[in-house]
Write an enzyme that holds these catalytic residues in place. Sequence first.
Site, mmCIF file in Angstrom:
data_model
loop_
_atom_site.group_PDB
_atom_site.id
_atom_site.type_symbol
_atom_site.label_atom_id
_atom_site.label_comp_id
_atom_site.label_asym_id
_atom_site.label_seq_id
_atom_site.Cartn_x
_atom_site.Cartn_y
_atom_site.Cartn_z
ATOM 1 C CG ASP A 58 -2.083 0.902 1.151
ATOM 2 O OD1 ASP A 58 -3.220 0.409 1.275
ATOM 3 O OD2 ASP A 58 -1.892 2.123 0.936
ATOM 4 N N GLY A 94 -4.729 5.121 2.443
ATOM 5 C CA GLY A 94 -4.826 4.154 3.542
ATOM 6 C C GLY A 94 -4.049 4.614 4.763
ATOM 7 C CB ALA A 125 -8.400 1.367 -6.986
ATOM 8 C CB SER A 168 -17.132 -0.411 -8.522
ATOM 9 O OG SER A 168 -18.126 0.516 -8.186
ATOM 10 C CE1 TYR A 175 -13.502 3.490 -8.160
ATOM 11 C CE2 TYR A 175 -15.897 3.555 -8.283
ATOM 12 C CZ TYR A 175 -14.734 2.992 -7.791
ATOM 13 O OH TYR A 175 -14.812 1.915 -6.940
ATOM 14 C CE LYS A 233 -12.142 0.095 -8.749
ATOM 15 N NZ LYS A 233 -11.139 -0.701 -8.043
ATOM 16 C CG ASN A 272 -23.672 2.281 -2.104
ATOM 17 O OD1 ASN A 272 -23.964 1.814 -3.188
ATOM 18 N ND2 ASN A 272 -23.452 3.556 -1.914
ATOM 19 N NE ARG A 323 -25.887 5.063 -5.207
ATOM 20 C CZ ARG A 323 -26.681 5.695 -6.083
ATOM 21 N NH1 ARG A 323 -27.917 5.274 -6.279
ATOM 22 N NH2 ARG A 323 -26.246 6.738 -6.750
ATOM 23 N NE ARG A 369 -22.137 11.970 -5.122
ATOM 24 C CZ ARG A 369 -21.825 11.054 -4.194
ATOM 25 N NH1 ARG A 369 -21.132 11.416 -3.132
ATOM 26 N NH2 ARG A 369 -22.188 9.805 -4.323
ATOM 27 N N GLY A 406 -23.047 12.376 -11.835
ATOM 28 C CA GLY A 406 -22.658 10.975 -12.009
ATOM 29 C C GLY A 406 -23.350 10.005 -11.076
ATOM 30 C CG ASP A 407 -24.771 10.350 -7.121
ATOM 31 O OD1 ASP A 407 -23.850 9.503 -7.082
ATOM 32 O OD2 ASP A 407 -24.963 11.196 -6.238
HETATM 33 N N1 UDP Z 1 -25.273 11.388 -0.647
HETATM 34 C C1 UDP Z 1 -25.987 12.458 -0.095
HETATM 35 N N2 UDP Z 1 -25.328 13.289 0.758
HETATM 36 C C2 UDP Z 1 -24.023 13.130 1.102
HETATM 37 C C3 UDP Z 1 -23.311 12.026 0.545
HETATM 38 C C4 UDP Z 1 -23.977 11.178 -0.321
HETATM 39 O O1 UDP Z 1 -27.163 12.652 -0.384
HETATM 40 O O2 UDP Z 1 -23.493 13.942 1.873
HETATM 41 C C5 UDP Z 1 -25.976 10.469 -1.550
HETATM 42 C C6 UDP Z 1 -25.315 10.280 -2.892
HETATM 43 O O3 UDP Z 1 -25.747 11.269 -3.809
HETATM 44 C C7 UDP Z 1 -25.783 8.876 -3.277
HETATM 45 C C8 UDP Z 1 -25.918 8.169 -1.930
HETATM 46 O O4 UDP Z 1 -25.963 9.201 -0.947
HETATM 47 O O5 UDP Z 1 -27.058 8.947 -3.875
HETATM 48 C C9 UDP Z 1 -24.740 7.269 -1.621
HETATM 49 O O6 UDP Z 1 -23.554 8.000 -1.845
HETATM 50 P P1 UDP Z 1 -22.136 7.468 -1.394
HETATM 51 O O7 UDP Z 1 -21.128 8.531 -1.754
HETATM 52 O O8 UDP Z 1 -22.196 7.037 0.027
HETATM 53 O O9 UDP Z 1 -21.915 6.160 -2.270
HETATM 54 P P2 UDP Z 1 -21.951 5.929 -3.868
HETATM 55 O O10 UDP Z 1 -23.324 5.412 -4.171
HETATM 56 O O11 UDP Z 1 -21.645 7.222 -4.546
HETATM 57 O O12 UDP Z 1 -20.904 4.898 -4.082
#
Ligand code: UDP
Length: 318
Positions: free
Chosen positions: A31, A36, A72, A114, A138, A142, A167, A215, A275, A277-278
């Site tokens: 690592d 980490g 990663a 992922s 990202y 993967k 998640n 999620r 956010r 890319g969600d």
């Molecule tokens: N999220 C949120 N507020 C935060 C952080 C995350 O609403 O402060 C939302 C984010 O948009 C996603 C979900 O929570 O829909 C899970 O996000 P996280 O970053 O935990 O994991 P990801 O799904 O991106 O891997």
Amino acid sequence: MNVLVTGGAGYIGSVVVARLLEAGHDVTVIDDLSTGHRDAVPDGAQFVLGRVQQVSSTLVRQTFDGVVHLAASSLVAESIADPQKYETNNVAGTRHLLEALLAAGIWKIVFSSSAAVYGEPARVPIEEDAPTDPLNPYGASKATVDQMLGEEAARHGIAAVSLRYFNVAGSYGTLGERHDPETHLIPLTLRAALEGKPIAVFGDDYPTPDGTCIRDYIHVVDIADAHLLALGVASPGTWRVYNLGNGEGFSVRQVIAAARRVTGMMLAEHVSTRRAGDPAVLVASSERARRELGWVPRKPELDEMVADSWHLVQRQQQ
Ligand code: UDP
């Protein structure tokens, strides 16, 4: 088995190392500590400070039966801002690792892939043969490594397994999430509870029952145990893919409600913009992992995951 774990000082990697040691395996961690923590590497594992690109010198000193490759870069927003970093660390880094493994005669690799490879899924729960269509660099990195592993299995006969995490949540003993910056919902929610501040909800206009993203949360110890099972089933010339989730989705608001139950605290929320890319909904079908790996998540309850994280956060405050 003698196992090399790349990224074994990280959140998931450290729990993988702990579970491997508990099962009686010898473990070496490599690592670079870019994200980490040295003190997260469980006692009993050998530690090598270095990047995946420097793995060759570690391999010549020891014979490994297999590699678990978790090292990663893993921040979606960062990957959008700096895609080259993800190409270098995740894609080129893994290509180098594979070349080094082949040169050293090591054939078995378990890779941390992922759910991000699927992008916005056409159907949920998502099965492993769903098309990959990542929404960000990202996820693309993967998906590229997954494809690379499939090609290497066919061409060189390696035994490869990609584990596509949904998640990951919770903690294991003293091992938990210590990201900097922290971007994940559960640790940010617990931090907000602790500080008496509101938690931001990234968008409440998604096509879901309460408008917030859904999620599939899976306990880190269940994720870690899947790696041990994957090392057991990996077979030469074959690339296998497994989705790892509980098959049940929870919205952002449901997670916040769980945090209120667990902490007993009033937790305010405020809605902010989506956010980038969600995807709206990511829920795994993990039937294949259950069937072929014999994987049964032992801690599937959301409240238990949140509680495990909360206990560690509280312990770290003392
Ligand atoms: N999220 C949120 N507020 C935060 C952080 C995350 O609403 O402060 C939302 C984010 O948009 C996603 C979900 O929570 O829909 C899970 O996000 P996280 O970053 O935990 O994991 P990801 O799904 O991106 O891997």
